[in-house]
Design an enzyme around this catalytic site. Structure first.
Site, PDB file in Angstrom:
ATOM      1  N   SER A   1       0.841  -1.199   0.000  1.00 30.98           N
ATOM      2  CA  SER A   1       0.000   0.000   0.000  1.00 30.98           C
ATOM      3  C   SER A   1       0.876   1.249   0.000  1.00 30.98           C
ATOM      4  O   SER A   1       1.830   1.344   0.781  1.00 30.98           O
ATOM      5  CB  SER A   1      -0.901   0.020   1.235  1.00 30.98           C
TER       6      SER A   1
ATOM      7  N   THR B   1       7.226   2.813   4.158  1.00 32.47           N
ATOM      8  CA  THR B   1       8.189   2.102   3.314  1.00 32.47           C
ATOM      9  C   THR B   1       7.768   2.138   1.848  1.00 32.47           C
ATOM     10  O   THR B   1       8.585   2.395   0.960  1.00 32.47           O
ATOM     11  CB  THR B   1       8.368   0.651   3.792  1.00 32.47           C
ATOM     12  N   CYS B   2       6.494   1.883   1.572  1.00 28.06           N
ATOM     13  CA  CYS B   2       6.009   1.896   0.186  1.00 28.06           C
ATOM     14  C   CYS B   2       6.115   3.296  -0.415  1.00 28.06           C
ATOM     15  O   CYS B   2       6.500   3.450  -1.580  1.00 28.06           O
ATOM     16  CB  CYS B   2       4.567   1.407   0.119  1.00 28.06           C
ATOM     17  N   ALA B   3       5.792   4.303   0.376  1.00 27.13           N
ATOM     18  CA  ALA B   3       5.892   5.680  -0.104  1.00 27.13           C
ATOM     19  C   ALA B   3       7.344   6.040  -0.397  1.00 27.13           C
ATOM     20  O   ALA B   3       7.657   6.622  -1.447  1.00 27.13           O
ATOM     21  CB  ALA B   3       5.293   6.637   0.929  1.00 27.13           C
TER      22      ALA B   3
END
Length: 169
Positions: free
Chosen positions: A54, A59-61
């Protein structure tokens, strides 16, 4: 069966496990504009396919921001980040974060990308989300690099992925 971990606990991955040398399947995700985004298969450009759980996690951002910068100078590469976020949330993320050098798409409808690439988390608290993974696909549609990040909360090996893109030329 392939696995990853979430906070140290093993998470099984569902779908078709793919490896370097395999043909990358051609599947459809949903773009932030609700149009189809074709992932995989043979194309006129090298593909960098990134799956994340997501965009609404640190971390994903961070990973998406980093690849957005890193691929800016790679005009030979088509980069797509796929998450399970709704297209509207992904669009808001891209606008807020200035993501302009890559495509962000969603696999929320049928999870076709995650199943086809073998990165659908099948148990644990993250069941139904995509594992953190990176694939490089050459112009003929063959996977030349694969990393399923061993811990979902960790970032991938950016340098290895970028080197794989250069080698796929």
């Amino acid at each position: 069966m392939q696995t990853t971990t979430f906070n140290g606990t093993t998470v099984n991955l569902a779908g078709t496990p793919l490896n370097v040398g395999d043909a990358a399947p051609s599947v459809i995700a949903t773009g932030t504009d609700l149009n189809d985004v074709e992932i995989g298969g043979a194309k006129d450009r090298i593909q960098l396919i990134i799956t994340v759980p997501s965009l609404d996690t640190d971390t994903c951002a961070a990973e998406t921001r980093r690849f957005n910068v890193d691929v800016n100078n790679l005009d030979i590469c088509e980069t797509t980040v796929i998450s399970m976020d709704l297209p509207f949330a992904a669009d808001r993320f891209c606008t807020t974060e200035g993501i302009e050098n890559l495509t962000v798409a969603s696999d929320y409808i049928n999870k076709d990308v995650s199943k086809a690439f073998g990165v659908l988390m099948d148990d644990n608290k993250l069941k139904g989300l995509s594992a953190r993974a990176v694939f490089v696909i050459d112009r003929s549609g063959i996977i030349t690099y694969k990393e399923i990040v061993s811990e979902v909360t960790a970032e991938p090996n950016y340098e290895a992925a970028l080197e794989a893109i250069k080698e796929a030329r």
